[in-house]
Design a protein around this motif. Structure first.
Motif, mmCIF file in Angstrom:
data_model
loop_
_atom_site.group_PDB
_atom_site.id
_atom_site.type_symbol
_atom_site.label_atom_id
_atom_site.label_comp_id
_atom_site.label_asym_id
_atom_site.label_seq_id
_atom_site.Cartn_x
_atom_site.Cartn_y
_atom_site.Cartn_z
ATOM 1 N N UNK A 1 18.172 10.522 -6.649
ATOM 2 C CA UNK A 1 17.013 10.604 -5.640
ATOM 3 C C UNK A 1 15.781 9.498 -5.905
ATOM 4 N N UNK A 2 15.567 9.442 -7.258
ATOM 5 C CA UNK A 2 14.158 8.618 -7.520
ATOM 6 C C UNK A 2 14.468 7.266 -6.917
ATOM 7 N N UNK A 3 15.471 6.483 -7.440
ATOM 8 C CA UNK A 3 15.317 5.023 -6.926
ATOM 9 C C UNK A 3 15.590 5.060 -5.472
ATOM 10 N N UNK A 4 16.195 6.095 -4.673
ATOM 11 C CA UNK A 4 16.251 5.866 -3.339
ATOM 12 C C UNK A 4 14.827 6.146 -2.777
ATOM 13 N N UNK A 5 13.840 7.014 -3.144
ATOM 14 C CA UNK A 5 12.574 7.295 -2.824
ATOM 15 C C UNK A 5 11.676 5.849 -2.915
ATOM 16 N N UNK A 6 11.918 5.154 -4.183
ATOM 17 C CA UNK A 6 11.215 4.023 -4.431
ATOM 18 C C UNK A 6 11.950 2.873 -3.324
ATOM 19 N N UNK A 7 12.860 2.785 -3.126
ATOM 20 C CA UNK A 7 13.563 1.758 -2.264
ATOM 21 C C UNK A 7 13.313 1.795 -0.955
ATOM 22 N N UNK A 8 13.228 2.945 -0.310
ATOM 23 C CA UNK A 8 12.692 3.354 0.876
ATOM 24 C C UNK A 8 11.272 2.876 1.152
ATOM 25 N N UNK A 9 10.366 3.147 0.197
ATOM 26 C CA UNK A 9 9.136 2.752 0.450
ATOM 27 C C UNK A 9 8.909 1.453 0.368
ATOM 28 N N UNK A 10 9.534 0.550 -0.489
ATOM 29 C CA UNK A 10 9.549 -0.767 -0.662
ATOM 30 C C UNK A 10 9.903 -1.321 0.394
ATOM 31 N N UNK A 11 11.145 -1.067 0.924
ATOM 32 C CA UNK A 11 11.611 -1.598 2.389
ATOM 33 C C UNK A 11 10.494 -1.496 3.566
ATOM 34 N N UNK A 12 9.704 -0.355 3.652
ATOM 35 C CA UNK A 12 8.542 -0.220 4.623
ATOM 36 C C UNK A 12 7.751 -1.234 4.521
ATOM 37 N N UNK A 13 7.240 -1.495 3.031
ATOM 38 C CA UNK A 13 6.234 -2.274 2.993
ATOM 39 C C UNK A 13 6.782 -3.806 3.539
ATOM 40 N N UNK A 14 7.675 -4.233 3.175
ATOM 41 C CA UNK A 14 8.244 -5.472 3.573
ATOM 42 C C UNK A 14 8.426 -5.623 5.010
ATOM 43 N N UNK A 15 9.078 -4.616 5.705
ATOM 44 C CA UNK A 15 9.145 -4.708 7.252
ATOM 45 C C UNK A 15 7.955 -4.739 7.919
ATOM 46 N N UNK A 16 6.640 -3.974 7.479
ATOM 47 C CA UNK A 16 5.487 -4.099 8.099
ATOM 48 C C UNK A 16 4.557 -4.887 7.434
ATOM 49 N N UNK A 17 5.220 -5.921 6.748
ATOM 50 C CA UNK A 17 4.336 -7.258 6.125
ATOM 51 C C UNK A 17 3.241 -6.755 5.251
ATOM 52 N N UNK A 18 3.175 -5.642 4.578
ATOM 53 C CA UNK A 18 2.195 -5.331 3.858
ATOM 54 C C UNK A 18 2.406 -5.968 2.407
ATOM 55 N N UNK A 19 3.503 -6.127 1.977
ATOM 56 C CA UNK A 19 3.894 -6.838 0.718
ATOM 57 C C UNK A 19 5.246 -6.978 0.623
ATOM 58 N N UNK A 20 5.435 -8.271 0.113
ATOM 59 C CA UNK A 20 6.942 -8.693 -0.151
ATOM 60 C C UNK A 20 7.300 -8.055 -1.690
ATOM 61 N N UNK A 21 7.963 -7.442 -1.765
ATOM 62 C CA UNK A 21 8.339 -6.731 -3.109
ATOM 63 C C UNK A 21 10.076 -6.914 -3.181
ATOM 64 N N UNK A 22 10.338 -7.171 -4.563
ATOM 65 C CA UNK A 22 11.688 -7.099 -4.872
ATOM 66 C C UNK A 22 12.202 -6.038 -5.857
ATOM 67 N N UNK A 23 13.364 -5.536 -5.713
ATOM 68 C CA UNK A 23 13.854 -4.379 -6.382
ATOM 69 C C UNK A 23 14.330 -4.858 -7.683
ATOM 70 N N UNK A 24 13.822 -4.317 -8.884
ATOM 71 C CA UNK A 24 14.162 -4.960 -10.174
ATOM 72 C C UNK A 24 15.593 -4.227 -10.882
ATOM 73 N N UNK A 25 15.932 -2.930 -10.063
ATOM 74 C CA UNK A 25 17.045 -2.638 -10.457
ATOM 75 C C UNK A 25 17.126 -1.031 -10.928
ATOM 76 N N UNK A 26 18.007 -0.439 -11.381
ATOM 77 C CA UNK A 26 18.160 0.963 -11.602
ATOM 78 C C UNK A 26 18.816 1.071 -13.088
#
Length: 580
Positions: free
Chosen positions: A319-344
């Motif tokens: 669940x933890x990684x899924x939460x963080x991934x969802x937040x990150x994708x929203x940031x990218x789609x909405x143009x707030x920040x281009x982030x990269x997922x470092x792994x689990x």
């Protein structure tokens, strides 16, 4: 002082259409974050089940009676999400097709059968994982139940109550299986936990899992490993759900049978849409969680993610990684920040009756399978200062690289403050720290909470000793082959009364208490290989250092000493079918 940075304001000429398939951890995190970043976007969430946001990790504890308020598990409803975040959440609605060229999805209301076409500019897949149901004869019998959502939980609760179930068989001894076994026992049922692998809790190594196996049996739960299931049949003894039939021919009667046989990526929708999948069915994504279609993203249990330790990619359902991934994708789609997922890195924790087990990184089995060189250490420190009341012993296993000392993984089992140490080690692992770094970490200390030399520091120091050549070790599963060598002398440096109480290490061992080692060094034949052991490994390390400086050139400390060796023997006995 300079002005603080101002959050980026997203301005779009036309409202963006965001569609999310699947709620709970990844999907709802993405939708909620997207709304906080873009008030004007049209955000639609389709959830096949009845609940868009619920505490699935709490379900076993409701079934066991520890959580008494069912409503507390239902974290949000479509109405509350509409009121707070203006999200259009449609439950009991399944997306049955992704129309990539038209950028629409076809969604079917599972109650009315009505189908709708919903357009998207960006689509997020948070489809999760589905329970594995192997093609075993009788697996779909009425009393064989799974636990994936609140409807499943209610069904189990209703079955147990209406059938007045007294006996439970839990199939599969992973996280859900062990939690369910514990909780069904907690509500007063007779419980059998059956696992096809040679050990319970596969994320742990066998000698660590054996501690939990013993704890379960001590609590009154029957545990069977190396026990493949070949069928589910009508009971020969009147059990309501039926008998679970094992490969051995034994029959396990159950009034209720819980199936916890693992999960697989629920990626059929992605497959039908032509998105790239890996051989295990995981959705392939890049470092930004983007799929092979630039307008479609994926998060959660159905995707593959980077493995920061071994390299390459793997699948981790948490669940933890899924939460963080969802937040990150929203940031990218909405143009707030281009982030990269470092792994689990697989950090997880489990309560098992009176014990806690936690782990992070790669276990020893995984390192062997990957052909990765490693050192392993086991230590048995107290949870806090031994002179302060209430401390208890834990077992901490740390794996690290023999070259640079970089941390590779860790596991811990104990009654108190286990998860605290694994959280520290997970942070260290994520940061690429070495055993030297662990030895120097500055951690909280006061007698009720820890020791001046925290178990994490202690592990780092033991690793330093190995890397710097101050001691060689032999593992618990190597002791037998060492003992078979006529050139090997085993020295047990515990006191005679300890050996009488705790048990003898090996019939070949000679007993010289550590404080007598200098005076009685003549009893150890010169020129021989010497293996030294005590109860936890600390006194035997002292003895090894004495011997090495007194002319003995081939000295080994038994890693984890008698305690780890005995745990290892228990794991072998369990795999052979013996009761622990």
């Amino acid at each position: 002082a300079p002005d603080p940075p101002v959050a980026k304001v997203v301005a779009m000429s036309a409202p963006l259409n965001l569609v999310v398939i699947g709620g709970v951890a990844g999907g709802m995190s993405a939708a909620a974050r997207a709304r906080r970043l873009n008030e004007s976007a049209n955000i639609v969430v389709f959830e096949k089940g009845p609940d868009p946001s619920f505490a699935n990790c709490g379900m076993p504890y409701y079934l066991g009676g520890e959580i008494t308020n069912r409503a507390s598990l239902n974290l949000q409803t479509p109405a509350s999400l509409k009121a707070r975040l203006n999200l259009d959440v449609r439950t009991r609605t399944e997306v049955i097709k992704i129309n990539r060229s038209a950028k629409t999805v076809t969604a079917k209301n599972l109650q009315t059968g009505e189908e709708v076409e919903q357009p998207y500019d960006h689509l997020i897949l948070s489809v999760g994982a589905t329970p594995v149901k192997p093609p075993i004869p009788g697996i779909d019998r009425p009393g064989n139940l799974i636990l994936r959502n609140l409807d499943d939980m209610d069904m189990i609760h209703k079955w147990i109550n209406e059938k007045s179930a007294k006996k439970a068989v839990v199939c599969g001894a992973g996280f859900i299986g062990v939690e369910m076994a514990e909780q069904l026992k907690h509500r007063g049922m007779e419980v059998t936990l059956v696992e096809g692998l040679p050990q319970i809790m596969a994320p742990l190594d066998p000698e660590m899992a054996a501690i939990l196996h013993t704890e379960l049996e001590k609590t009154g739960i029957k545990v069977l490993v190396n026990s493949g299931i070949v069928g589910f049949e009508e009971s020969t003894s009147g059990a309501i759900a039926g008998d679970v039939v094992l490969k051995s021919g034994d029959r396990l009667p159950g009034d209720v049978v819980i199936l916890g046989l693992g999960v697989r990526a629920d990626s059929n929708l992605a497959k039908e849409a032509g998105l790239d999948l890996n051989p295990r069915g995981g959705i392939v994504v890049d470092e930004h969680m983007k799929t092979s279609d630039p307008s479609i993203w994926a998060v959660g249990d159905a995707i593959e993610v980077p493995n920061p330790i071994l390299g390459g990619r793997w699948m981790v359902a948490m669940a933890g990684p899924a939460n963080r991934q969802g937040r990150m994708v929203a940031d990218i789609i909405m143009g707030s920040k281009s982030r990269s997922y470092r792994g689990t890195i697989g950090t997880s924790v489990l309560r098992c009756c009176s014990l806690t087990a936690a782990c992070t990184g790669i276990n020893e089995k995984g390192l062997k399978a990957a052909g990765r060189a490693y050192h392993a250490i086991h230590i048995h420190p107290r949870s806090h200062a031994g002179y302060y009341p209430g401390s208890s012993m834990m077992t901490l296993k740390v794996l690290f690289s023999p070259g640079d000392g970089k941390l590779l993984g860790a596991q811990a089992v104990g009654a108190d403050k286990v998860e605290k140490r694994i959280d520290v080690l997970a942070t260290a692992l994520y940061a690429g720290m070495t055993m030297d770094d662990l030895a120097q970490l500055e951690l909280c200390y006061a007698p009720p909470f820890g020791s001046a030399k925290d178990p994490v520091n202690f592990a780092g120091m033991v690793g330093q000793n190995m890397l710097e050549g101050l001691v060689k070790t032999v593992s618990w599963d190597q002791l037998g082959s060492f003992a078979d060598d006529a050139n090997t002398v085993i020295v047990d440096v515990r006191g005679p009364k300890e050996i009488e109480t705790q048990g003898k290490l090996h019939e070949k061992a000679i007993n010289i208490p550590v404080d007598d080692i200098r005076a009685r060094i003549g009893e150890i034949p010169a020129g021989r290989r010497v293996v030294v052991s005590c109860y936890s490994g600390q006194r035997s390390y002292y003895a090894a250092r004495i011997l090495m400086q007194k002319g003995f050139s081939d000295v080994y400390n038994l890693d984890g000493a008698y305690t780890t060796w005995s745990h290892g023997l228990l794991s072998q006995k369990a795999a052979a079918g013996a009761k622990l």
